[in-house]
Motif scaffolding. Structure first.
Motif, PDB file in Angstrom:
ATOM      1  N   THR A   1      -2.270  -9.387   3.433  1.00  0.00           N
ATOM      2  CA  THR A   1      -3.377  -8.846   2.643  1.00  0.00           C
ATOM      3  C   THR A   1      -4.562  -9.804   2.511  1.00  0.00           C
ATOM      4  OG1 THR A   1      -1.872  -7.406   1.408  1.00  0.00           O
ATOM      5  CG2 THR A   1      -4.014  -7.869   0.404  1.00  0.00           C
ATOM      6  N   PRO A   2      -4.351 -11.108   2.277  1.00  0.00           N
ATOM      7  CA  PRO A   2      -5.523 -11.992   2.143  1.00  0.00           C
ATOM      8  C   PRO A   2      -6.411 -12.045   3.385  1.00  0.00           C
ATOM      9  CG  PRO A   2      -3.552 -13.057   1.296  1.00  0.00           C
ATOM     10  CD  PRO A   2      -3.093 -11.825   2.012  1.00  0.00           C
ATOM     11  N   TRP A   3      -5.846 -11.735   4.551  1.00  0.00           N
ATOM     12  CA  TRP A   3      -6.605 -11.858   5.797  1.00  0.00           C
ATOM     13  C   TRP A   3      -6.960 -10.499   6.413  1.00  0.00           C
ATOM     14  CZ3 TRP A   3      -1.920 -14.489   4.905  1.00  0.00           C
ATOM     15  CH2 TRP A   3      -2.101 -15.790   4.407  1.00  0.00           C
ATOM     16  N   LEU A   4      -6.142  -9.494   6.165  1.00  0.00           N
ATOM     17  CA  LEU A   4      -6.452  -8.147   6.653  1.00  0.00           C
ATOM     18  C   LEU A   4      -7.279  -7.344   5.656  1.00  0.00           C
ATOM     19  CD1 LEU A   4      -3.129  -6.822   8.290  1.00  0.00           C
ATOM     20  CD2 LEU A   4      -5.290  -7.334   9.453  1.00  0.00           C
ATOM     21  N   GLY A   5      -7.077  -7.656   4.374  1.00  0.00           N
ATOM     22  CA  GLY A   5      -7.739  -6.883   3.336  1.00  0.00           C
ATOM     23  C   GLY A   5      -6.912  -5.717   2.839  1.00  0.00           C
TER      24      GLY A   5
END
Length: 226
Positions: free
Chosen positions: A194-198
């Motif tokens: 989630t932190p990098w894909l959103g």
């Protein structure tokens, strides 16, 4: 690709090139730089065990002396685990991890330990594999050749089944596995990326029974003789 591509067994001297490809493709086919700042450490952790006794039927795709992709695998989790411990105990490991880059990579390592990928039953699917290609080798049939050659070696060695972990973000890879009759066995929504894909991703554990035909043939022969 117009140049002939050679599929050959991996050699100890390939570790550097394979490690670089692993890093360059470590984020859904893109560079792992976004979430893991230390390239040497990433390469050693992700690739090192296969070069230290954990690998089996590992292959590279090479063209004009350049390695374009690889497939790495291990025939059982215990063998891979022993090799991973060897990597972690190596005296060279601290030198591969400059403090600033290591700290920048720590959030991913912590999240990966908290949100591990799901896996299928290791008794039925004792082997696992990873395959990665540089962008210039994609869509050329190289991945198909690597996977076919790897599975052939596993079957010849009598391995019962093989599994792999991926996500629904890897659409091209999923299509390749589907063509080889890999089927989804386990899945889980994960906030790992989630932190990098959103957004959360769906982790998938795919598997392929390598002895299925032999087992079914044995049952049929037993039924016909009764």
């Amino acid at each position: 690709m117009s140049d002939p591509v050679l599929i050959r067994p991996i050699q100890p001297s390939d570790e550097g090139a394979v490690g670089r490809i692993a890093y360059q493709t470590g984020f859904f086919g893109q560079s792992a730089t976004l979430y893991f700042a230390n390239e040497p450490l990433f390469a050693r952790l992700w690739v090192g065990p296969y070069f230290r006794g954990g690998g089996f039927a590992c292959l590279v795709a090479e063209s004009e002396g350049e390695i374009l992709g690889y497939i790495l695998g291990s025939p059982d989790p215990a063998r891979y685990g022993r090799a991973l411990r060897r990597v972690l105990l190596e005296k060279t490991l601290p030198r591969l991890a400059p403090l600033r880059q290591t700290w920048a990579s720590l959030p991913y390592l912590l999240r990966a330990s908290r949100y591990p990928s799901p896996h299928a039953d290791w008794q039925q699917f004792p082997a696992h594999l990873h395959i990665n290609l540089l962008p210039q080798a994609r869509g050329s049939g190289v991945g198909k050749r690597l996977l076919a050659a790897h599975l052939k070696l596993l079957r010849e060695a009598g391995v019962a089944g093989v599994q792999l972990a991926t996500t629904t973000e890897n659409r091209a890879a999923l299509e390749l596995y589907r063509r080889f009759d890999f089927v989804p066995l386990v899945s889980a929504q994960t906030p790992l990326w989630t932190p990098w894909l959103g957004h959360p991703a769906e982790h998938l554990g795919l598997g392929l029974r390598l002895k299925k035909l032999q087992l079914e043939k044995g049952r049929e022969e037993g039924s016909s003789s009764s």
